[in-house]
Design a protein around this motif. Structure first.
Motif, PDB file in Angstrom:
ATOM      1  N   ALA A 374      23.635 -10.353   8.000  1.00  0.00           N
ATOM      2  CA  ALA A 374      24.825 -10.669   7.212  1.00  0.00           C
ATOM      3  C   ALA A 374      25.666 -11.751   7.873  1.00  0.00           C
ATOM      4  N   PHE A 375      25.985 -11.588   9.148  1.00  0.00           N
ATOM      5  CA  PHE A 375      26.919 -12.506   9.794  1.00  0.00           C
ATOM      6  C   PHE A 375      26.247 -13.815  10.215  1.00  0.00           C
ATOM      7  N   LEU A 376      25.003 -13.737  10.659  1.00  0.00           N
ATOM      8  CA  LEU A 376      24.295 -14.975  10.945  1.00  0.00           C
ATOM      9  C   LEU A 376      24.025 -15.721   9.642  1.00  0.00           C
ATOM     10  N   GLY A 377      23.776 -14.954   8.580  1.00  0.00           N
ATOM     11  CA  GLY A 377      23.601 -15.565   7.264  1.00  0.00           C
ATOM     12  C   GLY A 377      24.843 -16.310   6.818  1.00  0.00           C
ATOM     13  N   PHE A 378      26.016 -15.744   7.081  1.00  0.00           N
ATOM     14  CA  PHE A 378      27.257 -16.450   6.752  1.00  0.00           C
ATOM     15  C   PHE A 378      27.372 -17.728   7.567  1.00  0.00           C
ATOM     16  N   ALA A 379      27.133 -17.642   8.871  1.00  0.00           N
ATOM     17  CA  ALA A 379      27.274 -18.819   9.735  1.00  0.00           C
ATOM     18  C   ALA A 379      26.335 -19.937   9.306  1.00  0.00           C
ATOM     19  N   ILE A 380      25.108 -19.584   8.917  1.00  0.00           N
ATOM     20  CA  ILE A 380      24.137 -20.595   8.510  1.00  0.00           C
ATOM     21  C   ILE A 380      24.472 -21.145   7.125  1.00  0.00           C
ATOM     22  N   SER A 381      24.813 -20.251   6.186  1.00  0.00           N
ATOM     23  CA  SER A 381      25.064 -20.676   4.803  1.00  0.00           C
ATOM     24  C   SER A 381      26.362 -21.462   4.667  1.00  0.00           C
ATOM     25  N   PHE A 382      27.395 -21.009   5.375  1.00  0.00           N
ATOM     26  CA  PHE A 382      28.712 -21.611   5.207  1.00  0.00           C
ATOM     27  C   PHE A 382      29.077 -22.589   6.314  1.00  0.00           C
ATOM     28  N   GLY A 383      28.260 -22.643   7.371  1.00  0.00           N
ATOM     29  CA  GLY A 383      28.552 -23.553   8.467  1.00  0.00           C
ATOM     30  C   GLY A 383      28.722 -24.999   8.025  1.00  0.00           C
ATOM     31  N   PRO A 384      27.781 -25.550   7.246  1.00  0.00           N
ATOM     32  CA  PRO A 384      27.956 -26.945   6.795  1.00  0.00           C
ATOM     33  C   PRO A 384      29.240 -27.162   6.013  1.00  0.00           C
ATOM     34  N   LEU A 385      29.639 -26.173   5.233  1.00  0.00           N
ATOM     35  CA  LEU A 385      30.880 -26.269   4.466  1.00  0.00           C
ATOM     36  C   LEU A 385      32.088 -26.266   5.400  1.00  0.00           C
ATOM     37  N   LEU A 386      32.071 -25.377   6.391  1.00  0.00           N
ATOM     38  CA  LEU A 386      33.203 -25.252   7.304  1.00  0.00           C
ATOM     39  C   LEU A 386      33.330 -26.472   8.214  1.00  0.00           C
ATOM     40  N   PHE A 387      32.207 -27.097   8.547  1.00  0.00           N
ATOM     41  CA  PHE A 387      32.242 -28.292   9.387  1.00  0.00           C
ATOM     42  C   PHE A 387      32.411 -29.575   8.584  1.00  0.00           C
ATOM     43  N   GLY A 388      32.506 -29.443   7.266  1.00  0.00           N
ATOM     44  CA  GLY A 388      32.772 -30.594   6.419  1.00  0.00           C
ATOM     45  C   GLY A 388      31.568 -31.427   6.088  1.00  0.00           C
ATOM     46  N   TYR A 389      30.354 -30.859   6.224  1.00  0.00           N
ATOM     47  CA  TYR A 389      29.144 -31.618   5.954  1.00  0.00           C
ATOM     48  C   TYR A 389      28.654 -31.470   4.516  1.00  0.00           C
ATOM     49  N   GLN A 390      29.273 -30.547   3.769  1.00  0.00           N
ATOM     50  CA  GLN A 390      28.835 -30.297   2.401  1.00  0.00           C
ATOM     51  C   GLN A 390      29.819 -30.919   1.428  1.00  0.00           C
ATOM     52  N   ARG A 391      29.307 -31.559   0.381  1.00  0.00           N
ATOM     53  CA  ARG A 391      30.165 -32.214  -0.598  1.00  0.00           C
ATOM     54  C   ARG A 391      30.936 -31.200  -1.425  1.00  0.00           C
ATOM     55  N   ARG A 392      32.100 -31.630  -1.871  1.00  0.00           N
ATOM     56  CA  ARG A 392      32.931 -30.775  -2.712  1.00  0.00           C
ATOM     57  C   ARG A 392      32.321 -30.668  -4.106  1.00  0.00           C
ATOM     58  N   SER A 393      32.552 -29.521  -4.726  1.00  0.00           N
ATOM     59  CA  SER A 393      32.202 -29.342  -6.129  1.00  0.00           C
ATOM     60  C   SER A 393      33.472 -29.006  -6.879  1.00  0.00           C
ATOM     61  N   PRO A 394      33.517 -29.202  -8.185  1.00  0.00           N
ATOM     62  CA  PRO A 394      34.753 -28.946  -8.929  1.00  0.00           C
ATOM     63  C   PRO A 394      35.179 -27.494  -8.816  1.00  0.00           C
ATOM     64  N   PRO A 395      36.403 -27.219  -8.342  1.00  0.00           N
ATOM     65  CA  PRO A 395      36.863 -25.837  -8.215  1.00  0.00           C
ATOM     66  C   PRO A 395      37.175 -25.261  -9.582  1.00  0.00           C
ATOM     67  N   ILE A 396      37.103 -23.926  -9.681  1.00  0.00           N
ATOM     68  CA  ILE A 396      37.459 -23.267 -10.937  1.00  0.00           C
ATOM     69  C   ILE A 396      38.828 -22.604 -10.845  1.00  0.00           C
ATOM     70  N   SER A 397      39.455 -22.711  -9.674  1.00  0.00           N
ATOM     71  CA  SER A 397      40.819 -22.200  -9.530  1.00  0.00           C
ATOM     72  C   SER A 397      41.460 -22.956  -8.397  1.00  0.00           C
ATOM     73  N   LYS A 398      42.779 -22.844  -8.282  1.00  0.00           N
ATOM     74  CA  LYS A 398      43.493 -23.557  -7.233  1.00  0.00           C
ATOM     75  C   LYS A 398      43.072 -23.045  -5.867  1.00  0.00           C
ATOM     76  N   PRO A 399      42.789 -23.937  -4.924  1.00  0.00           N
ATOM     77  CA  PRO A 399      42.399 -23.492  -3.592  1.00  0.00           C
ATOM     78  C   PRO A 399      43.415 -22.551  -2.943  1.00  0.00           C
ATOM     79  N   SER A 400      44.698 -22.758  -3.223  1.00  0.00           N
ATOM     80  CA  SER A 400      45.710 -21.931  -2.568  1.00  0.00           C
ATOM     81  C   SER A 400      45.626 -20.475  -2.942  1.00  0.00           C
ATOM     82  N   SER A 401      44.935 -20.145  -4.062  1.00  0.00           N
ATOM     83  CA  SER A 401      44.809 -18.758  -4.477  1.00  0.00           C
ATOM     84  C   SER A 401      43.621 -18.076  -3.847  1.00  0.00           C
TER      85      SER A 401
END
Length: 405
Positions: A374-401
């Motif tokens: 579970a936790f290594l899966g999160f680090a691998i799946s979301f790591g590129p997003l957290l480090f800014g390597y993954q492109r943005r996609s259109p959000p469906i709600s405000k990020p602040s929420s």
């Protein structure tokens, strides 16, 4: 409506642009590695130069290692939403990450370093976090969020007490209970804020009908009863009065969860998993109450709270916040749902291991494998997003929420 946080330009690495990025990644990666290390350490196949016994090192690094990292990532992202003040970024954020890492190294090598220097290095991180969140909440005049400062201070106190207790008595039972109680109260307070809010938002938009019951006197009574029950358990873990109080709190927490209409959110796994994670809160109260009466092992309730409530809830919050605050679509992918499933399996297997000693060896390994997945899966799946390597996609709600309403 929450204040809209202000941001100043960040020219450094994307991972240091917001608190959730480094702390979610580091916390998840460490949660996986610590359990990978713990099983062979516990079984005598691996040695660490720590002053803690194997059980206590594992308990400490879960309660005062991985969880404070995730809690800090959440708070540093939520507090700007609550106060409208600038978030911590860049150098100051990196300093805190380094302090947290230093604490993990100091604890692992505390036998060589000495218990007192190890303690001072380890508690420096939470001490700094308390100062930062207190400054932000007081400067923003958000007095209703001061209980978060109090609970984080108690977590700092429990961490210091853990080192002292382990050094003086050889084991840290009291400090483990303090840490667990603080984490459950944080989940009760913050979960009681975000779960009904996210549920209501989704139901209004996607599934009109019954909505979560708004916060009222029942919630206040439930939280107050839970505080009293946990305080009694911390002080008198084997007392009947603690068991009675925990039983009452468990039933009230179960009713509270039922009032949030979670059964109507099955189509949105990001919302549903919050309800599943919170389900382990009343389960933990009831299992711990049974332990107070001498009916079963105390570790069943403790792991319902820590592996179940804390494990599943942290993954639920980390995935949602990581998606929402990086401009991604708020939807649970197949890999994200697999992460949730693995966390639930880990919690259930660990609880079962405490209840059935004949199968405990096998179940401990199942729980450890599922937790790491579970936790290594999160680090691998979301790591590129957290480090800014993954492109943005259109959000469906405000990020602040995505973190706090």
């Amino acid at each position: 409506m929450s204040p809209i946080p202000r941001f100043h330009p960040h020219r450094g690495p994307a991972v240091l642009s917001s608190g959730f990025r480094p702390f979610f990644f580091s916390g998840a990666l460490f949660a996986a590695l610590a359990v990978l290390i713990w099983l062979p350490f516990y079984e005598g196949e691996l040695s660490l130069q720590t002053a803690f016994a194997p059980r206590d090192w594992h308990a400490h690094e879960m309660l005062y290692g991985y969880l404070p990292a995730v809690i800090t990532g959440f708070l540093f992202t939520a507090i700007p939403n609550w106060t409208g003040r600038l978030p911590l970024q860049g150098g100051p954020l990196l300093t805190l990450v380094v302090l947290w890492c230093a604490g993990r190294v100091a604890t692992a090598f505390s036998a060589d370093l000495g218990w007192l220097p190890a303690m001072l290095v380890d508690i420096a991180f939470l001490a700094a976090v308390v100062v930062v969140i207190a400054r932000e909440i007081i400067a923003g005049r958000k007095w209703n969020n001061l209980p978060v400062v109090l609970l984080t201070t108690l977590l700092l106190t429990g961490n210091a007490g853990f080192h002292l207790e382990a050094h003086m008595q050889g084991r840290a039972d009291l400090s483990i209970r303090i840490g667990a109680a603080v984490v459950i109260m944080l989940i009760s307070l913050i979960g009681g804020r975000i779960i009904p809010s996210f549920t209501r938002n989704w139901l209004v938009r996607e599934n009109p009908g019954r909505l979560p019951t708004p916060f009222n006197r029942f919630d206040t009574a439930t939280v107050a009863t839970s505080v009293i029950a946990l305080a009694l358990w911390v002080a008198l873990p084997n007392a009947v009065i603690a068991g009675l109080a925990l039983t009452l709190a468990g039933f009230l927490q179960a009713v509270r969860l039922g009032r949030w209409a979670g059964y109507r959110t099955f189509r949105d796994r990001l919302v549903l998993v919050l309800h599943i994670g919170y389900l382990f809160v009343p389960a933990g109260f009831l299992l711990t109450a049974a332990a107070c009466f001498g009916w079963l092992a105390p570790s069943a309730g403790l792991h319902a709270w820590m592996a179940g409530a804390a494990g599943v809830m942290t993954l639920a919050v980390m995935t949602r916040a990581s998606l929402g605050h990086t401009g991604q679509r708020l939807a649970a992918s197949i890999s994200t749902q697999a992460i949730y499933s693995a966390a639930a399996v880990a919690a259930l297997a660990r609880i079962w291991a405490a209840l059935d000693t004949d199968w405990s060896f096998v179940l401990l390994h199942v729980a450890a494998f599922a937790w790491v997945l579970a936790f290594l899966g999160f680090a691998i799946s979301f790591g590129p997003l957290l480090f800014g390597y993954q492109r943005r996609s259109p959000p469906i709600s405000k990020p602040s929420s995505a973190v706090a309403e």
